[in-house]
Design a protein around this motif. Structure first.
Motif, short mmCIF file in Angstrom:
data_model
loop_
_atom_site.label_atom_id
_atom_site.label_comp_id
_atom_site.label_asym_id
_atom_site.label_seq_id
_atom_site.Cartn_x
_atom_site.Cartn_y
_atom_site.Cartn_z
N GLY A 185 0.85 -1.28 0.09
CA GLY A 185 -0.04 -0.08 0.13
C GLY A 185 0.87 1.36 -0.09
O GLY A 185 1.98 1.38 0.82
N ASP A 186 0.53 2.28 -0.58
CA ASP A 186 0.97 3.41 -0.91
C ASP A 186 0.45 4.60 0.21
O ASP A 186 -0.35 5.31 -0.09
CB ASP A 186 0.89 4.04 -2.20
N GLY A 187 0.88 4.62 1.42
CA GLY A 187 0.39 5.45 2.48
C GLY A 187 0.70 6.98 2.31
O GLY A 187 -0.06 7.84 2.58
N ILE A 203 -4.96 7.28 13.43
CA ILE A 203 -5.40 6.38 14.11
C ILE A 203 -6.54 5.92 13.01
O ILE A 203 -7.45 6.68 12.50
CB ILE A 203 -6.43 6.79 15.30
N GLY A 204 -6.55 4.64 12.86
CA GLY A 204 -7.64 4.36 11.75
C GLY A 204 -8.64 3.04 12.10
O GLY A 204 -8.27 2.28 13.36
N PRO A 262 -13.67 8.69 4.05
CA PRO A 262 -13.77 8.50 2.58
C PRO A 262 -14.93 7.60 2.28
O PRO A 262 -15.34 7.26 1.24
CB PRO A 262 -12.31 8.00 2.27
N GLY A 263 -15.54 6.87 3.29
CA GLY A 263 -16.45 5.88 2.76
C GLY A 263 -15.87 4.40 2.59
O GLY A 263 -14.70 4.29 3.04
N LYS A 264 -16.74 3.43 1.91
CA LYS A 264 -16.12 2.20 1.66
C LYS A 264 -15.07 2.35 0.57
O LYS A 264 -14.96 3.01 -0.52
CB LYS A 264 -17.16 1.65 0.78
N LEU A 265 -14.02 1.69 0.79
CA LEU A 265 -12.96 1.54 -0.21
C LEU A 265 -12.58 0.02 -0.24
O LEU A 265 -12.87 -0.86 0.50
CB LEU A 265 -11.56 2.13 0.46
N THR A 266 -12.30 -0.22 -1.57
CA THR A 266 -11.75 -1.61 -2.00
C THR A 266 -10.38 -1.56 -2.74
O THR A 266 -9.99 -0.62 -3.24
CB THR A 266 -12.94 -2.12 -2.91
N ASP A 272 -4.02 1.43 0.18
CA ASP A 272 -3.25 2.40 0.42
C ASP A 272 -3.71 3.37 1.76
O ASP A 272 -2.95 3.80 2.58
CB ASP A 272 -3.45 3.63 -0.57
N ALA A 273 -5.18 3.01 2.18
CA ALA A 273 -5.72 3.47 3.25
C ALA A 273 -5.13 2.83 4.57
O ALA A 273 -4.57 3.68 5.62
CB ALA A 273 -7.07 3.30 3.22
#
Length: 428
Positions: A185-187, A203-204, A262-266, A272-273
Motif C-alpha cells: 500500500g502507498d500510504g 488512528i484508523g 472517505p466511505g467504502k474503499l476496495t 493505500d488507506a
C-alpha cells in the motif's frame, strides 16, 4: 472438484461474509476447482455465469442486507446443470435452508461456516428481544448438527459451538488474506490525496459501520486520544447506519476537522488507506474472526482492541498491539492509543510483530485447510446411486430434510421460552 456456495450476502455487498466467500471461491478456482455461487439479487451486482442471483427483497428493514424470495426451482435447475460434489453454506437460514435441501436431495456433503454470532444481530429484525436471541442461538446450533462439517472462523467460536452442543465435526479455519496486497500500500500517496500531513499520526478504523460494532464506545475513546495527540487524525474507512452518528459525535467535540471519512474503499485504494495508518482502533465484540485486524497487521499496523472472540486469537498484548479487557473503559482504551502513538520505537517494534502475526492468516494456508476438509468429506461420501433411482431418492430425502428443518424451527421456538444447553452456553 465442483463446489456450490450458498450465501445471503455477496458482492458488491461490503462485509465480512461477502469478503470471505469471495476469498474462498478465488482460492478454489486458483487451484483448478469449479465454483458456483448462489446469492440474492443485490443493487449494482454485475451478471456472471458463475453466480446465480435469486430474487430478493432489497434493504430489508432498513439494512443493507437482502432477503431472498422462495423460488426453489431456480436453484434446482442451476444445480442440476452444475452437479456439485459438495455444497458450502454460509448462513443457517434463508439460502442456508436451500443449501441443506439440495445437499440432502443430491446426496452430497454440506459444509457450514458459522460466520456470525447471530444473536447479536437480532436488532435488524422486528420485535427484537431476549427470546429472539435465544431462538437465533438454537436455530444456528441445530443447523450445525444437520451438516456434515462446521467451519469455525476462530478457536473461540469452535469452543463456543462445542459448548452449545454441536456434535458435527468442527474445524477452526479463518478467512485468509493476501498479505502482499497490504504490504504494498502507498500510504504517502493516500495521505497526499486526502490532504493529511505526512507528519500527522493517524488512528484508523476499517469496517462496516453498524450498531453491533460498538462504535459509540470507539468514538468516546477516540475523542480524548485525538485531543491528547496534537496533529493526530482519525481515518474512518467504511459505511453503514452508524456513520452519521459517529461523525456527529466528533463534530460535537469540535473535532470534525480531525476526521477523514472517505466511505467504502476496495482494492488498491483500501491497501493505500491501511498504509496511511499508524495505529488501528477496534472495539467490536461481535466478531467471529479478526479479519480486518489481520489486514491491518499485514500492513504493519499495531492494534488497540477489546478482548473478544476472533480478536484474542490475533492481538497479543504488548507484542503486536494492546489487548484490553472486554470491560475496559473508554478512558483506558484512549490511554492505550496515546501510549502507542507517542512512542515511535514501540510502534515500530509492534509493527514488525504485526507483520509476522498476519502470516498466520495467509489465504494460501487457510484455503489449503478448507480444501483438505472438502476433499476428505467427498472421499468419505458414499457414491451416488444410479440416475434412474434419483427421483425417488430425492423425494424421500426431501421429506426427511423438510422434517429436520421443521424440527429445528420448533426447537428454536421452544428455546424462546425455555433455556436450553445451547442458549445457556456463554462466550468468555
Amino acid at each position: 472438484m465442483k463446489i456450490a456456495m450458498f450465501t445471503n450476502t455477496y458482492l458488491p455487498h461490503v462485509g465480512g461474509v461477502a469478503r470471505s466467500v469471495q476469498t474462498l471461491e478465488e482460492a478454489c478456482r486458483a487451484r483448478g476447482h469449479e465454483v458456483r455461487v448462489i446469492a440474492p439479487e443485490f443493487s449494482g451486482a454485475e451478471p456472471s455465469p458463475h453466480v446465480l442471483r435469486v430474487p430478493a427483497i432489497q434493504n430489508f428493514n432498513g439494512s443493507d442486507f437482502c432477503v431472498r424470495l422462495p423460488m426453489p426451482s431456480i436453484v434446482r435447475d442451476f444445480l442440476d446443470d452444475f452437479q456439485p460434489d459438495l455444497i458450502h453454506s454460509h448462513h443457517p437460514f434463508l439460502l442456508g435452508d436451500s443449501a441443506l435441501r439440495e445437499g440432502w436431495k443430491m446426496k452430497v456433503p454440506v459444509v457450514f461456516t458459522h460466520h456470525t454470532l447471530y444473536e447479536r444481530y437480532t436488532h435488524y429484525v422486528p420485535l427484537d428481544s431476549d427470546a429472539l436471541k435465544r431462538m437465533a442461538v438454537q436455530l444456528a446450533t441445530d443447523y450445525c448438527n444437520l451438516c456434515d462439517a462446521v467451519i469455525a472462523p476462530s478457536e473461540s467460536i469452535a469452543d463456543l459451538l462445542a459448548d452449545r452442543g454441536v456434535t458435527t465435526p468442527i474445524h477452526a479455519i479463518p478467512t485468509g488474506i493476501e498479505p502482499a496486497n497490504f504490504e504494498k500500500g502507498d500510504g504517502a500517496g493516500f495521505r497526499k490525496r486526502a490532504g493529511i500531513s505526512g507528519d500527522s499520526t493517524v488512528i484508523g478504523h476499517v469496517g462496516r459501520l453498524a450498531p453491533e460494532k460498538n462504535l459509540g464506545f470507539l468514538a468516546e475513546a477516540l475523542i480524548p486520544a485525538l485531543e491528547a495527540s496534537p496533529g493526530s487524525i482519525f481515518l474512518l474507512v467504511g459505511d453503514g447506519d452508524s456513520r452519521g452518528k459517529m461523525l456527529d459525535r466528533f463534530k460535537e467535540a469540535g473535532l470534525e476537522d480531525r476526521v477523514h471519512a472517505p466511505g467504502k474503499l476496495t482494492g488498491a485504494d483500501l491497501w493505500d488507506a491501511y498504509a496511511a495508518i499508524d495505529c488501528f482502533a477496534f472495539a467490536s465484540q461481535t466478531e467471529t474472526q479478526g479479519i480486518v485486524l489481520a489486514e491491518a497487521m499485514a500492513a504493519g499496523i499495531p492494534v488497540v482492541a477489546l478482548d473478544g472472540p476472533g480478536v484474542r486469537e490475533i492481538v497479543r498484548d504488548g507484542t503486536n498491539g494492546s489487548l484490553l479487557a472486554a470491560c475496559a473503559s473508554a478512558e483506558q482504551f484512549s490511554q492505550a492509543l496515546v501510549e502507542i502513538l507517542g512512542d515511535p520505537s514501540l510502534r515500530e517494534k509492534m509493527a514488525d510483530e504485526a507483520r509476522l502475526s498476519a502470516r498466520e492468516y495467509d489465504r494460501v494456508l487457510c484455503s489449503d485447510k478448507m480444501i483438505e476438509c472438502y476433499t476428505r468429506l467427498i472421499s468419505d461420501q458414499p457414491p451416488r446411486e444410479a440416475p434412474e433411482s434419483s427421483p425417488w431418492d430425492r423425494l424421500v430425502a426431501g421429506i426427511e430434510i423438510e422434517w429436520e428443518l421443521l424440527a429445528a424451527k420448533v426447537s428454536a421456538v421452544t428455546a424462546a421460552v425455555v433455556e436450553t444447553p445451547a442458549t445457556q452456553a456463554r462466550l468468555d
